[in-house]
Design an enzyme around this catalytic site. Sequence first.
Site, PDB file in Angstrom:
ATOM      1  CD  GLU A 124     130.843  57.024  67.798  1.00 14.03           C
ATOM      2  OE1 GLU A 124     130.393  55.895  67.559  1.00 14.03           O
ATOM      3  OE2 GLU A 124     130.181  58.072  67.636  1.00 14.03           O
TER       4      GLU A 124
ATOM      5  CG  ASN B 277     118.057  56.135  70.650  1.00 13.83           C
ATOM      6  OD1 ASN B 277     118.897  55.961  71.513  1.00 13.83           O
ATOM      7  ND2 ASN B 277     118.292  56.837  69.560  1.00 13.83           N
TER       8      ASN B 277
ATOM      9  CE  LYS C  89     122.036  55.750  72.572  1.00 15.78           C
ATOM     10  NZ  LYS C  89     121.339  56.955  72.062  1.00 15.78           N
TER      11      LYS C  89
ATOM     12  CG  PHE D  62     119.505  66.473  71.564  1.00 16.15           C
ATOM     13  CD1 PHE D  62     120.605  65.627  71.610  1.00 16.15           C
ATOM     14  CD2 PHE D  62     119.098  66.948  70.317  1.00 16.15           C
ATOM     15  CE1 PHE D  62     121.288  65.273  70.463  1.00 16.15           C
ATOM     16  CE2 PHE D  62     119.784  66.601  69.157  1.00 16.15           C
ATOM     17  CZ  PHE D  62     120.890  65.755  69.240  1.00 16.15           C
TER      18      PHE D  62
ATOM     19  CG  HIS E  91     125.841  55.486  69.682  1.00 15.68           C
ATOM     20  ND1 HIS E  91     125.507  56.673  69.076  1.00 15.68           N
ATOM     21  CD2 HIS E  91     127.133  55.227  69.339  1.00 15.68           C
ATOM     22  CE1 HIS E  91     126.567  57.119  68.406  1.00 15.68           C
ATOM     23  NE2 HIS E  91     127.562  56.258  68.547  1.00 15.68           N
TER      24      HIS E  91
ATOM     25  CE1 TYR F 150     125.803  60.196  71.357  1.00 17.16           C
ATOM     26  CE2 TYR F 150     125.858  59.842  73.724  1.00 17.16           C
ATOM     27  CZ  TYR F 150     125.482  59.432  72.463  1.00 17.16           C
ATOM     28  OH  TYR F 150     124.780  58.258  72.297  1.00 17.16           O
TER      29      TYR F 150
HETATM   30  P1  CMP Z   1     122.523  58.430  69.103  1.00 11.65           P
HETATM   31  O1  CMP Z   1     122.528  57.551  67.894  1.00 11.65           O
HETATM   32  O2  CMP Z   1     123.245  57.906  70.301  1.00 11.65           O
HETATM   33  O3  CMP Z   1     123.120  59.875  68.715  1.00 11.65           O
HETATM   34  C1  CMP Z   1     122.766  61.060  69.395  1.00 11.65           C
HETATM   35  C2  CMP Z   1     121.669  60.831  70.392  1.00 11.65           C
HETATM   36  O4  CMP Z   1     121.005  61.996  70.823  1.00 11.65           O
HETATM   37  C3  CMP Z   1     120.568  59.998  69.747  1.00 11.65           C
HETATM   38  O5  CMP Z   1     121.007  58.680  69.519  1.00 11.65           O
HETATM   39  C4  CMP Z   1     119.456  60.176  70.768  1.00 11.65           C
HETATM   40  O6  CMP Z   1     119.615  59.301  71.872  1.00 11.65           O
HETATM   41  C5  CMP Z   1     119.703  61.591  71.289  1.00 11.65           C
HETATM   42  N1  CMP Z   1     118.690  62.577  70.845  1.00 11.65           N
HETATM   43  C6  CMP Z   1     117.841  63.217  71.661  1.00 11.65           C
HETATM   44  N2  CMP Z   1     117.062  64.055  70.979  1.00 11.65           N
HETATM   45  C7  CMP Z   1     117.427  63.966  69.689  1.00 11.65           C
HETATM   46  C8  CMP Z   1     116.973  64.612  68.498  1.00 11.65           C
HETATM   47  N3  CMP Z   1     115.990  65.518  68.500  1.00 11.65           N
HETATM   48  N4  CMP Z   1     117.581  64.254  67.346  1.00 11.65           N
HETATM   49  C9  CMP Z   1     118.594  63.351  67.335  1.00 11.65           C
HETATM   50  N5  CMP Z   1     119.062  62.709  68.444  1.00 11.65           N
HETATM   51  C10 CMP Z   1     118.471  63.028  69.610  1.00 11.65           C
END
Ligand code: CMP
Length: 139
Positions: free
Chosen positions: A126, A112, A9, A57, A115, A49
Amino acid sequence: MERTLSIIKPDGVGKGLIGEVVSRFEKSDIRIIAMKMLWMTKKQAQGFYAVHAERPFFDSLTDFMSSGPIVVMALEGEDVIAKNRKLMGATNFEDAEEGTIRRDFATDIEKNIVHGSDAPETAAFEIGYFFNSFEIIGA
Ligand code: CMP
């Protein structure tokens, strides 16, 4: 043999972690079968997404994912979806196991670092979102 999509990311690219993440894959018997760097528009991030469109979010996540360059990779290996998820650690870095990518580098539940697809059906969607068959080695 299974396939999955990995994304480094914008925070991961910004922190100089491309090599670190790739190296963890290469040391884990995970084969990279496609890879490129790109910068998504907000619309492209919303499309990627779309399953999260109703989540609170969603807007912030798609702003973040279109805020800078990302590296997308198609990975292949036995049980690669689970293997990649184990390497990444829990979505929330505070819950992630020691030694996982998110535990080591993430600062935020949203920012984070990486992904990874969560199931074969999402992996197929994806991978197809970013790569055509000519860009995948062995396809
Ligand atoms: P990802 O695995 O890319 O899938 C969805 C993304 O939403 C997740 O990682 C986070 O980057 C983002 N995200 C932000 N807030 C939340 C939340 N409360 N729970 C889950 N995903 C979140």
